[in-house]
Design a protein around this motif. Sequence first.
Motif, PDB file in Angstrom:
ATOM      1  N   GLU A  66      48.173  16.626  25.138  1.00 31.11           N
ATOM      2  CA  GLU A  66      48.096  15.604  26.189  1.00 31.11           C
ATOM      3  C   GLU A  66      46.668  15.096  26.338  1.00 31.11           C
ATOM      4  O   GLU A  66      46.455  13.899  26.559  1.00 31.11           O
ATOM      5  CB  GLU A  66      48.606  16.160  27.514  1.00 31.11           C
ATOM      6  N   PHE A  67      45.698  15.995  26.211  1.00 29.99           N
ATOM      7  CA  PHE A  67      44.298  15.572  26.288  1.00 29.99           C
ATOM      8  C   PHE A  67      43.965  14.644  25.122  1.00 29.99           C
ATOM      9  O   PHE A  67      43.296  13.622  25.312  1.00 29.99           O
ATOM     10  CB  PHE A  67      43.355  16.775  26.284  1.00 29.99           C
ATOM     11  N   ALA A  68      44.431  14.977  23.931  1.00 29.92           N
ATOM     12  CA  ALA A  68      44.162  14.134  22.760  1.00 29.92           C
ATOM     13  C   ALA A  68      44.740  12.730  22.968  1.00 29.92           C
ATOM     14  O   ALA A  68      44.090  11.729  22.653  1.00 29.92           O
ATOM     15  CB  ALA A  68      44.732  14.774  21.498  1.00 29.92           C
ATOM     16  N   HIS A  69      45.949  12.661  23.521  1.00 30.40           N
ATOM     17  CA  HIS A  69      46.576  11.367  23.790  1.00 30.40           C
ATOM     18  C   HIS A  69      45.785  10.604  24.857  1.00 30.40           C
ATOM     19  O   HIS A  69      45.527   9.394  24.715  1.00 30.40           O
ATOM     20  CB  HIS A  69      48.026  11.571  24.232  1.00 30.40           C
ATOM     21  N   LEU A  70      45.386  11.298  25.909  1.00 28.81           N
ATOM     22  CA  LEU A  70      44.621  10.676  26.983  1.00 28.81           C
ATOM     23  C   LEU A  70      43.272  10.183  26.466  1.00 28.81           C
ATOM     24  O   LEU A  70      42.830   9.078  26.800  1.00 28.81           O
ATOM     25  CB  LEU A  70      44.416  11.666  28.129  1.00 28.81           C
ATOM     26  N   ASN A  71      42.624  10.973  25.640  1.00 29.84           N
ATOM     27  CA  ASN A  71      41.338  10.589  25.067  1.00 29.84           C
ATOM     28  C   ASN A  71      41.498   9.338  24.203  1.00 29.84           C
ATOM     29  O   ASN A  71      40.653   8.437  24.238  1.00 29.84           O
ATOM     30  CB  ASN A  71      40.755  11.743  24.261  1.00 29.84           C
ATOM     31  N   SER A  72      42.588   9.265  23.474  1.00 25.91           N
ATOM     32  CA  SER A  72      42.869   8.084  22.659  1.00 25.91           C
ATOM     33  C   SER A  72      43.056   6.847  23.545  1.00 25.91           C
ATOM     34  O   SER A  72      42.520   5.777  23.261  1.00 25.91           O
ATOM     35  CB  SER A  72      44.113   8.338  21.812  1.00 25.91           C
ATOM     36  N   GLU A  73      43.814   7.010  24.623  1.00 28.75           N
ATOM     37  CA  GLU A  73      44.008   5.906  25.573  1.00 28.75           C
ATOM     38  C   GLU A  73      42.674   5.452  26.145  1.00 28.75           C
ATOM     39  O   GLU A  73      42.410   4.254  26.257  1.00 28.75           O
ATOM     40  CB  GLU A  73      44.884   6.354  26.754  1.00 28.75           C
ATOM     41  N   PHE A  74      41.855   6.408  26.507  1.00 27.76           N
ATOM     42  CA  PHE A  74      40.562   6.105  27.109  1.00 27.76           C
ATOM     43  C   PHE A  74      39.670   5.339  26.128  1.00 27.76           C
ATOM     44  O   PHE A  74      39.076   4.321  26.485  1.00 27.76           O
ATOM     45  CB  PHE A  74      39.887   7.399  27.560  1.00 27.76           C
ATOM     46  N   ARG A  75      39.589   5.811  24.889  1.00 29.39           N
ATOM     47  CA  ARG A  75      38.735   5.167  23.895  1.00 29.39           C
ATOM     48  C   ARG A  75      39.214   3.754  23.546  1.00 29.39           C
ATOM     49  O   ARG A  75      38.406   2.870  23.312  1.00 29.39           O
ATOM     50  CB  ARG A  75      38.635   6.012  22.634  1.00 29.39           C
ATOM     51  N   GLY A  97      43.844  10.192  37.223  1.00 28.33           N
ATOM     52  CA  GLY A  97      44.945  11.045  37.668  1.00 28.33           C
ATOM     53  C   GLY A  97      45.362  12.058  36.620  1.00 28.33           C
ATOM     54  O   GLY A  97      45.639  13.228  36.928  1.00 28.33           O
ATOM     55  N   GLU A  98      45.383  11.625  35.358  1.00 33.58           N
ATOM     56  CA  GLU A  98      45.744  12.541  34.269  1.00 33.58           C
ATOM     57  C   GLU A  98      44.670  13.611  34.069  1.00 33.58           C
ATOM     58  O   GLU A  98      44.992  14.763  33.772  1.00 33.58           O
ATOM     59  CB  GLU A  98      45.964  11.760  32.965  1.00 33.58           C
ATOM     60  N   ILE A  99      43.421  13.248  34.238  1.00 34.31           N
ATOM     61  CA  ILE A  99      42.335  14.236  34.139  1.00 34.31           C
ATOM     62  C   ILE A  99      42.529  15.302  35.212  1.00 34.31           C
ATOM     63  O   ILE A  99      42.453  16.505  34.927  1.00 34.31           O
ATOM     64  CB  ILE A  99      40.957  13.555  34.281  1.00 34.31           C
ATOM     65  N   GLU A 100      42.808  14.871  36.432  1.00 35.19           N
ATOM     66  CA  GLU A 100      43.016  15.819  37.533  1.00 35.19           C
ATOM     67  C   GLU A 100      44.226  16.706  37.271  1.00 35.19           C
ATOM     68  O   GLU A 100      44.201  17.911  37.530  1.00 35.19           O
ATOM     69  CB  GLU A 100      43.177  15.072  38.855  1.00 35.19           C
ATOM     70  N   ARG A 101      45.306  16.118  36.749  1.00 28.26           N
ATOM     71  CA  ARG A 101      46.522  16.883  36.465  1.00 28.26           C
ATOM     72  C   ARG A 101      46.269  17.924  35.374  1.00 28.26           C
ATOM     73  O   ARG A 101      46.675  19.086  35.496  1.00 28.26           O
ATOM     74  CB  ARG A 101      47.647  15.925  36.051  1.00 28.26           C
ATOM     75  N   LEU A 102      45.588  17.531  34.300  1.00 32.45           N
ATOM     76  CA  LEU A 102      45.299  18.473  33.218  1.00 32.45           C
ATOM     77  C   LEU A 102      44.341  19.569  33.684  1.00 32.45           C
ATOM     78  O   LEU A 102      44.476  20.730  33.284  1.00 32.45           O
ATOM     79  CB  LEU A 102      44.725  17.744  32.006  1.00 32.45           C
ATOM     80  N   HIS A 103      43.387  19.211  34.529  1.00 34.65           N
ATOM     81  CA  HIS A 103      42.481  20.227  35.082  1.00 34.65           C
ATOM     82  C   HIS A 103      43.278  21.266  35.863  1.00 34.65           C
ATOM     83  O   HIS A 103      43.078  22.477  35.702  1.00 34.65           O
ATOM     84  CB  HIS A 103      41.428  19.560  35.974  1.00 34.65           C
ATOM     85  N   ALA A 104      44.190  20.813  36.707  1.00 31.39           N
ATOM     86  CA  ALA A 104      45.012  21.737  37.500  1.00 31.39           C
ATOM     87  C   ALA A 104      45.882  22.595  36.582  1.00 31.39           C
ATOM     88  O   ALA A 104      46.058  23.797  36.826  1.00 31.39           O
ATOM     89  CB  ALA A 104      45.877  20.961  38.486  1.00 31.39           C
ATOM     90  N   ARG A 105      46.397  21.990  35.532  1.00 31.80           N
ATOM     91  CA  ARG A 105      47.248  22.727  34.584  1.00 31.80           C
ATOM     92  C   ARG A 105      46.448  23.829  33.887  1.00 31.80           C
ATOM     93  O   ARG A 105      46.935  24.953  33.725  1.00 31.80           O
ATOM     94  CB  ARG A 105      47.816  21.742  33.571  1.00 31.80           C
ATOM     95  N   LEU A 106      45.237  23.514  33.462  1.00 31.75           N
ATOM     96  CA  LEU A 106      44.399  24.526  32.806  1.00 31.75           C
ATOM     97  C   LEU A 106      43.981  25.622  33.785  1.00 31.75           C
ATOM     98  O   LEU A 106      43.941  26.804  33.419  1.00 31.75           O
ATOM     99  CB  LEU A 106      43.169  23.868  32.176  1.00 31.75           C
TER     100      LEU A 106
END
Length: 107
Positions: free
Chosen positions: A61-70, A81-90
């Motif tokens: 999910e991070f790889a996909h999000l990073n791709s979207e961001f770039r 929002g996705e950064i916050e969600r992934l942080h909570a998940r980790l």
Amino acid sequence: AAPYTRAADYGGARHFYRERYTRLRYEMDHLDRMLGHVRGELRAYRAGRQLWSQYGQARAEFAHLNSEFRRGTGSWRHIHGEIERLHARLHDLETRLRVRASDRYRW
């Protein structure tokens, strides 16, 4: 006070968006470091398959999000929002792994 001009408005908006981009870039880099830290904890604490699987999903999910961001295809609100969600998940993975408080990643 002089009224705003279009050029001044545009320059202010450009500065605003540059600050948002810089902040998101910082948060993406921070999340990437957290992923590496959690991977190390999974190894050190000898995590089971289920936790490794969930870590793999978060990494994908991070790889996909990073791709979207770039590419610039995601809105600031969505990416944040996705950064916050992934942080909570980790963080949840760390909790379920029962990592000592001193070993947890400090966000």
